[in-house]
Structures are given as C-alpha cells and as structure tokens.
Design an enzyme around this catalytic site. Structure first.
Site, short mmCIF file in Angstrom:
data_model
loop_
_atom_site.label_atom_id
_atom_site.label_comp_id
_atom_site.label_asym_id
_atom_site.label_seq_id
_atom_site.Cartn_x
_atom_site.Cartn_y
_atom_site.Cartn_z
N PHE A 72 38.06 34.75 37.41
CA PHE A 72 36.96 34.67 36.44
C PHE A 72 35.97 35.81 36.60
CE2 PHE A 72 32.71 32.82 35.38
CZ PHE A 72 32.88 32.73 34.00
N TYR A 73 35.79 36.32 37.82
CA TYR A 73 34.78 37.36 38.06
C TYR A 73 35.15 38.64 37.30
CZ TYR A 73 33.45 34.32 41.98
OH TYR A 73 33.07 33.26 42.77
N SER A 74 34.25 39.06 36.44
CA SER A 74 34.47 40.24 35.60
C SER A 74 35.78 40.14 34.81
CB SER A 74 34.45 41.53 36.44
OG SER A 74 33.16 41.80 36.93
#
Length: 346
Positions: free
Chosen positions: A58-60
């Site tokens: 999910f991060y970036s």
C-alpha cells in the site's frame, strides 16, 4: 542495538524496526522521500544494527517496496535482513484488487516480490482483518504461500482480539502456518491494545511489534510538521483534548530530563517487555538516533504517572471504528509534577 526473538518463533529481530511508510513516491503523499532521499536514512539504520525492515504494498501504491529494496540490495546482504510486507488495501484497479481473497493474496505476493526483486519475504502480513472474506480462505492461501517458499512466516496487523483468535483457531484446526507477529498501534496517547490484544499475544506466544510510537507525530509536539499538516489520519486519531494533554505531559517530562519529547515517548514504549520491536519511521538520521537512545532511557515512577495520568479509554483504532473515538478527560497531576501551592501574604 538490542535483539529479541519474535514471539516463540526462532526469528531474531532488532528491537528497532525501520518503518518505511515515508519512503517511495511523492506522487502518493507530499511528505514521502524518494530513493535518493531514503538511502541515507536506510543506511544509517543498517549501520546502527537494524535487521528488521517493514514494508507494505500500500505504501506509495507499490513504489515503497521498490525504492526501499533497491537501496537494501546496494547496502546489505539479503540473508542478514528480516523483511516484512503487508497486503490488503487496494493499490490498483479492478473489483478484486484489494482484500484477502485467495485471488488477491496470490496476486499481491507476486506483485510485491516482483517490485522487491526477491524470491521471498520473511514475514508476509495481513494489513487488517477482512470481514468480507472467510478466514479459512485467507489463511489457507497464506499457508500455501509459505509452503511454496514465497514467505518464511506470516503475520497480522490491526484488528480486534476476537478476530485474531479466530485466525489462530482456524490455523490450529487445519495445521496451517500460524502468524508469528502482531503489528499494532501503541503509544502514550493510544493504549487500548494493552487491555486484550497484547496479553493475548503474550499468552499465545505471538511477537508484538509496535507502530506509531509518536502518535503520528503528535508526541513530538511539532504540530507544524509537513506530515501533521497533511496527514488526515493524525487529526482523525489524535484530535481530542486528552491526546494533547498527554503530549504536554510528555514534553514536561522531557524538559525535566533535558531530553526531547520523542525520546521520552519512545522510551515509554520500549520499556514494555512484551514489545518485541518498535517501528521507527525516521525522516532524518537524527530522528533515528533519538529512537536508538530511547533503548537505554529508564523512566521513574513519577515520570510514568505524569505521562499516563491523562489517559482514559477510547474506541479501538481500526478500519471498523474510524471517526468513533470516545471523548476523554484527564486525571489531575500528582507527585513530583503536581503544582506547588504558593502562600500569599495578606
């Protein structure tokens, strides 16, 4: 650096885990560091002895895994690292691009390993509890991924205790790989996990790793940071009066010791023996060093009371309770931090 076993597993992890939500692509959030900006922070953490690295697809929107692992390949040996990544939140299009269905679990692990340019991840984690997918479907898929060698262990994050008990039960009944790690939110301003989840994890031999030890920046007492101005989650989770009173108490204890509020808030988390590892999402090398120093800070009884006296119950923070926090009120100060009465001559 200090090291500990992650629960009853044989895995040795550093007590500081490098959180990487702030690394990836600025197109995702304005406070994200790109690869060149991330490398000095990652290198500094590795030099300090960190072997535990936390990622999430999910991060970036996937760029975080790519950026961080590009740096790790240059600076470290893969077999000396414990890398975790998480799945669940959608990062693309399509009706099945999210959740914990068997389809998405397999698509997600393949996507993560491609971005990481790795054959395996050490701990593959559920980012939350998916109420729409049968637990049996999810945990059988994760077990198959472990058996295929794409993950060495599985873990979970952010859910109710009864939901985690359901996961452990289905794994036990079917002989599937059990989670070895529960990643949860814990700090001076949010302690609800101490009521059931943490004691349950201790009883079941599950390692506890803690994120947001600074309450998404609130406990630094720097409300003008880019993150505190742009991260809506900070306001949603920590906008009540009690949270700000707790931050004030942390700052008061820090001033009495000649330390920073961050050091005191992190020391409060690390003093707990049930916490195996604390995630550090550092924006600078100095911020990482603050967390490193917190490993050796001992708080006395008066300091602990001052930090904790404002805390009262609130709704758990997870996907099912967003925007439903309980108003909280403080207890009066006591001990060394109680106000001194000044006699006025009449």
């Amino acid at each position: 650096m200090q090291f500990t076993r992650l629960g009853r597993s044989g895995l040795n992890v550093s007590r500081l885990c490098l959180g990487t939500m702030n690394m990836g692509s600025k197109a995702w959030k304005p406070w994200i560091f790109d690869e060149s900006e991330s490398e000095p922070i990652i290198g500094h953490a590795l030099d300090a002895g960190v072997n535990f690295i936390d990622l999430a697809d999910f991060y970036s929107a996937g760029a975080g895994e790519e950026v961080v692992c590009n740096v790790l390949r240059r600076l470290a040996k893969r077999d000396e690292l414990i890398i975790t990544t998480k799945l669940g939140y959608p990062i693309g299009g399509g009706a099945n691009n999210g959740g914990h269905s068997r389809k998405h679990v397999f698509d997600a692990i393949n996507g993560s390993l491609t971005r990481m340019k790795s054959d395996y991840v050490d701990v593959y984690m559920l980012h939350y509890f998916d109420t729409l997918t049968p637990v049996e479907e999810t945990m059988e898929a994760l077990n198959d991924i472990v058996r295929a060698g794409k993950a060495r262990y599985v873990g979970v994050s952010t859910m109710f205790t009864w939901q985690f008990a359901k996961i452990l039960n289905v794994c036990e009944r079917n002989g599937w790989a059990k989670p070895i790690n529960m990643q949860l939110q814990l700090n001076c301003a949010y302690r609800e996990e101490e009521r059931e989840m943490i004691p349950f994890c201790v009883d079941q031999g599950i390692g506890v790793s803690v994120f947001s030890p600074l309450a998404r920046g609130l406990l630094t007492n720097d409300l003008n940071s880019v993150r505190n101005k742009t991260d809506n989650f900070t306001a949603e989770m920590y906008s009540d009066a009690a949270s700000f009173e707790i931050a004030t108490s942390v700052a008061q204890v820090a001033a009495s010791r000649g330390l920073t509020p961050s050091q005191i808030a992190q020391a409060w988390v690390l003093r707990k023996p049930e916490v195996a590892s604390m995630l550090v999402g550092a924006d600078t090398q100095a911020q990482f060093d603050s967390a490193l120093s917190a490993l050796t800070i001992t708080l006395d009884d008066d300091e602990i009371f001052e930090i904790e006296r404002n805390y009262t119950p609130c709704a758990p923070i997870n996907d099912e309770t967003a925007g439903k926090r309980t108003p909280r009120y403080a207890r009066p100060p006591a001990g060394r931090f109680a106000p001194t009465e000044i006699a006025i001559a009449g």
